[in-house]
Design an enzyme around this catalytic site. Structure first.
Site, PDB file in Angstrom:
ATOM      1  N   ARG A  89     121.005  11.040 -23.525  1.00 11.88           N
ATOM      2  CA  ARG A  89     121.753  10.325 -22.494  1.00 11.88           C
ATOM      3  C   ARG A  89     122.359   9.046 -23.079  1.00 11.88           C
ATOM      4  O   ARG A  89     123.433   8.621 -22.662  1.00 11.88           O
ATOM      5  CB  ARG A  89     120.841   9.986 -21.314  1.00 11.88           C
ATOM      6  CG  ARG A  89     120.415  11.207 -20.522  1.00 11.88           C
ATOM      7  CD  ARG A  89     119.581  10.836 -19.330  1.00 11.88           C
ATOM      8  NE  ARG A  89     119.216  12.009 -18.520  1.00 11.88           N
ATOM      9  CZ  ARG A  89     118.096  12.690 -18.681  1.00 11.88           C
ATOM     10  NH1 ARG A  89     117.230  12.352 -19.601  1.00 11.88           N
ATOM     11  NH2 ARG A  89     117.840  13.738 -17.918  1.00 11.88           N
ATOM     12  N   ASP A 149     114.797  13.837  -9.924  1.00  7.56           N
ATOM     13  CA  ASP A 149     113.612  14.127 -10.736  1.00  7.56           C
ATOM     14  C   ASP A 149     112.433  14.528  -9.846  1.00  7.56           C
ATOM     15  O   ASP A 149     111.656  15.420 -10.184  1.00  7.56           O
ATOM     16  CB  ASP A 149     113.271  12.911 -11.610  1.00  7.56           C
ATOM     17  CG  ASP A 149     114.407  12.582 -12.579  1.00  7.56           C
ATOM     18  OD1 ASP A 149     115.062  13.529 -13.052  1.00  7.56           O
ATOM     19  OD2 ASP A 149     114.651  11.392 -12.851  1.00  7.56           O
ATOM     20  N   ARG A 152     112.953  18.060  -8.634  1.00  5.83           N
ATOM     21  CA  ARG A 152     112.596  19.030  -9.689  1.00  5.83           C
ATOM     22  C   ARG A 152     111.085  19.229  -9.732  1.00  5.83           C
ATOM     23  O   ARG A 152     110.594  20.359  -9.778  1.00  5.83           O
ATOM     24  CB  ARG A 152     113.104  18.512 -11.041  1.00  5.83           C
ATOM     25  CG  ARG A 152     114.602  18.693 -11.189  1.00  5.83           C
ATOM     26  CD  ARG A 152     115.151  18.043 -12.440  1.00  5.83           C
ATOM     27  NE  ARG A 152     116.524  18.510 -12.688  1.00  5.83           N
ATOM     28  CZ  ARG A 152     117.401  17.882 -13.444  1.00  5.83           C
ATOM     29  NH1 ARG A 152     117.076  16.745 -14.050  1.00  5.83           N
ATOM     30  NH2 ARG A 152     118.608  18.387 -13.612  1.00  5.83           N
ATOM     31  N   HIS A 176     115.606   7.226 -15.987  1.00  2.00           N
ATOM     32  CA  HIS A 176     116.055   8.618 -15.973  1.00  2.00           C
ATOM     33  C   HIS A 176     116.254   9.073 -17.414  1.00  2.00           C
ATOM     34  O   HIS A 176     117.355   9.186 -17.912  1.00  2.00           O
ATOM     35  CB  HIS A 176     117.365   8.721 -15.187  1.00  2.00           C
ATOM     36  CG  HIS A 176     117.847  10.123 -15.017  1.00  2.00           C
ATOM     37  ND1 HIS A 176     117.092  11.109 -14.439  1.00  2.00           N
ATOM     38  CD2 HIS A 176     119.021  10.713 -15.351  1.00  2.00           C
ATOM     39  CE1 HIS A 176     117.781  12.235 -14.426  1.00  2.00           C
ATOM     40  NE2 HIS A 176     118.951  12.027 -14.981  1.00  2.00           N
TER      41      HIS A 176
HETATM   42  O1  TXD Z   1     120.483  12.249 -12.351  1.00  2.53           O
HETATM   43  C1  TXD Z   1     121.561  11.863 -12.711  1.00  2.53           C
HETATM   44  N1  TXD Z   1     121.899  10.596 -12.537  1.00  2.53           N
HETATM   45  C2  TXD Z   1     122.535  12.795 -13.313  1.00  2.53           C
HETATM   46  C3  TXD Z   1     123.620  12.238 -14.084  1.00  2.53           C
HETATM   47  C4  TXD Z   1     122.488  14.183 -13.061  1.00  2.53           C
HETATM   48  C5  TXD Z   1     123.515  14.997 -13.455  1.00  2.53           C
HETATM   49  C6  TXD Z   1     124.688  14.496 -14.157  1.00  2.53           C
HETATM   50  N2  TXD Z   1     124.560  13.158 -14.610  1.00  2.53           N
HETATM   51  C7  TXD Z   1     125.743  12.508 -15.178  1.00  2.53           C
HETATM   52  O2  TXD Z   1     126.781  12.460 -14.213  1.00  2.53           O
HETATM   53  C8  TXD Z   1     126.348  13.199 -16.358  1.00  2.53           C
HETATM   54  O3  TXD Z   1     125.643  12.941 -17.542  1.00  2.53           O
HETATM   55  C9  TXD Z   1     127.732  12.561 -16.358  1.00  2.53           C
HETATM   56  O4  TXD Z   1     127.680  11.283 -16.949  1.00  2.53           O
HETATM   57  C10 TXD Z   1     128.054  12.419 -14.868  1.00  2.53           C
HETATM   58  C11 TXD Z   1     128.967  13.506 -14.312  1.00  2.53           C
HETATM   59  O5  TXD Z   1     128.460  14.772 -14.606  1.00  2.53           O
HETATM   60  P1  TXD Z   1     129.322  16.089 -14.285  1.00  2.53           P
HETATM   61  O6  TXD Z   1     128.497  17.262 -14.644  1.00  2.53           O
HETATM   62  O7  TXD Z   1     129.895  16.008 -12.916  1.00  2.53           O
HETATM   63  O8  TXD Z   1     130.507  15.920 -15.348  1.00  2.53           O
HETATM   64  P2  TXD Z   1     131.974  16.519 -15.282  1.00  2.53           P
HETATM   65  O9  TXD Z   1     131.990  17.844 -14.596  1.00  2.53           O
HETATM   66  O10 TXD Z   1     132.517  16.428 -16.664  1.00  2.53           O
HETATM   67  O11 TXD Z   1     132.776  15.511 -14.336  1.00  2.53           O
HETATM   68  C12 TXD Z   1     133.095  14.214 -14.701  1.00  2.53           C
HETATM   69  C13 TXD Z   1     134.449  13.923 -14.091  1.00  2.53           C
HETATM   70  C14 TXD Z   1     135.597  14.744 -14.699  1.00  2.53           C
HETATM   71  O12 TXD Z   1     136.255  15.478 -13.668  1.00  2.53           O
HETATM   72  C15 TXD Z   1     136.505  13.674 -15.313  1.00  2.53           C
HETATM   73  O13 TXD Z   1     137.882  14.009 -15.230  1.00  2.53           O
HETATM   74  C16 TXD Z   1     136.180  12.490 -14.449  1.00  2.53           C
HETATM   75  O14 TXD Z   1     134.767  12.551 -14.293  1.00  2.53           O
HETATM   76  N3  TXD Z   1     136.588  11.211 -15.026  1.00  2.53           N
HETATM   77  C17 TXD Z   1     137.127  10.224 -14.281  1.00  2.53           C
HETATM   78  N4  TXD Z   1     137.386  10.153 -12.971  1.00  2.53           N
HETATM   79  C18 TXD Z   1     137.963   9.020 -12.512  1.00  2.53           C
HETATM   80  N5  TXD Z   1     138.255   7.971 -13.305  1.00  2.53           N
HETATM   81  C19 TXD Z   1     137.993   8.000 -14.629  1.00  2.53           C
HETATM   82  N6  TXD Z   1     138.262   6.950 -15.406  1.00  2.53           N
HETATM   83  C20 TXD Z   1     137.401   9.162 -15.172  1.00  2.53           C
HETATM   84  N7  TXD Z   1     137.014   9.548 -16.408  1.00  2.53           N
HETATM   85  C21 TXD Z   1     136.510  10.785 -16.311  1.00  2.53           C
END
Ligand code: TXD
Length: 309
Positions: A89, A149, A152, A176
């Site tokens: 992470r 968590d 899960r 986390h």
């Molecule tokens: O328990 C927890 N907190 C978590 C955290 C559980 C699951 C996922 N976790 C984290 O959430 C993961 O490690 C990522 O850092 C985020 C998002 O996970 P996700 O699986 O949704 O990733 P995606 O599908 O790649 O989506 C991220 C989106 C994608 O559509 C990008 O285009 C967008 O973020 N993105 C943005 N949107 C707006 N503005 C900006 N600047 C931007 N940059 C990327």
């Protein structure tokens, strides 16, 4: 009564599924925002077209324009990169904190009275970043991790014992990361403490699986990280806040003069209601739990110190 409004920044896996759960449960109207042109609008329209079949009334809209988040009661930040196999992470830290900088500035500009839930990893560091950059009071900036968590761990306990998930409660505190602290002593089945139902070895095995549960899914999916359970956990927190339910859910909250800490975001049980974090509940930890918790806090501190905020 007018519906509440949730904006979700990042319409990827977690963001889009959060919109779906929030709509399905009729918690609020949702605005999905992403930088990818058209994509959030496409996903939002797809969810709207599911609503007659699923039978829910909620307006789900998608946009590339932050002006559309104006008036949000709650903003969920999922924008950023997800982990790939072999990535920790913290590998994500530089890229995602740069993304967060831009996102938080827009939230402050258009939704200055909102409550922020941060989902982006590394969670504990990103929630700290969002708090600092927003200037919001700490009760309005919350990290989502403990809800996931704990869910899960509840699933693993229910599977192990062959009982309904409805009767299983569990508590995971700390950061986390692999140093999170699942608490067997605070996990119950219909009020019966787990140690009365399972051997110490089996409890330890379930705790270990919980700590590595995110990685277990990353290894299976190969192209991203978990999103069904994370988005369900986001919806649970959103509902607690927007319906002022006063739910007690472990989440990453700012601990100052709590748990003997002097200002750090870490996962502990918190009461969530319409003002955000309404109370931090201090539970008793035995010496092993306390040592694990301290180790987890130390790992967060080290990462936060590297941010230079
Ligand atoms: O328990 C927890 N907190 C978590 C955290 C559980 C699951 C996922 N976790 C984290 O959430 C993961 O490690 C990522 O850092 C985020 C998002 O996970 P996700 O699986 O949704 O990733 P995606 O599908 O790649 O989506 C991220 C989106 C994608 O559509 C990008 O285009 C967008 O973020 N993105 C943005 N949107 C707006 N503005 C900006 N600047 C931007 N940059 C990327």
């Amino acid at each position: 009564m007018a519906r509440k409004k949730v904006s979700i920044i990042g319409a990827g896996h977690v963001g889009a599924h959060s919109a779906l759960w929030i709509g399905l449960k009729e918690i609020a109207d949702v605005v999905l925002v992403d930088i990818v042109e058209g994509m959030p609008a496409g996903k939002a329209l797809d969810i709207m077209e599911a609503s007659p079949v699923a039978g829910f009334d909620a307006c789900i809209a998608g946009t590339n324009d932050y002006a559309d988040i104006a008036g949000s009661d709650l903003v969920v930040i999922t924008a950023g990169l997800a982990r790939k196999p072999g990535m920790s992470r913290s590998d994500l830290i530089d890229k995602n904190s740069a993304i967060l900088k831009g996102v938080v500035a827009e939230v402050v500009r258009y939704a200055p009275d909102s409550i922020i839930i941060v989902v982006t990893n590394p969670l504990d560091v990103m929630v700290h970043t969002a708090w600092k950059l927003s200037g919001f009071p700490p009760e309005r900036v919350i990290g989502m991790a403990g809800a996931l968590d704990s869910s899960r761990l509840r699933a693993f306990i229910a599977m192990e014992l062959g009982v309904s998930v409805e009767d299983v409660q569990a508590m995971v505190i700390g950061g986390h990361a692999d140093e999170m602290v699942p608490l067997g002593r605070y996990s119950t089945v219909a009020g019966i403490p787990l140690p009365q139902l399972l051997s110490a070895e089996r409890i330890d095995a379930l705790m270990e699986r919980t700590k590595k549960a995110g990685g277990e899914i990353v290894a299976l999916l190969k192209t991203g990280s978990a999103y069904y359970a994370p988005s369900a956990a986001v919806a649970e927190m959103a509902e607690a806040i927007l319906k002022d339910k006063k739910r007690v859910i472990p989440c990453a909250v700012y601990c100052k003069d709590r748990y003997g800490l002097d200002g750090v975001f870490v996962g502990v049980p918190a009461k969530l209601g319409s003002s955000g974090v309404e109370e931090i509940i201090e539970i008793e930890l035995d010496s092993r739990e306390r040592a694990d918790f301290d180790r987890s806090v130390a790992a967060i501190r080290e990462l936060v110190a590297g941010l230079g905020l």
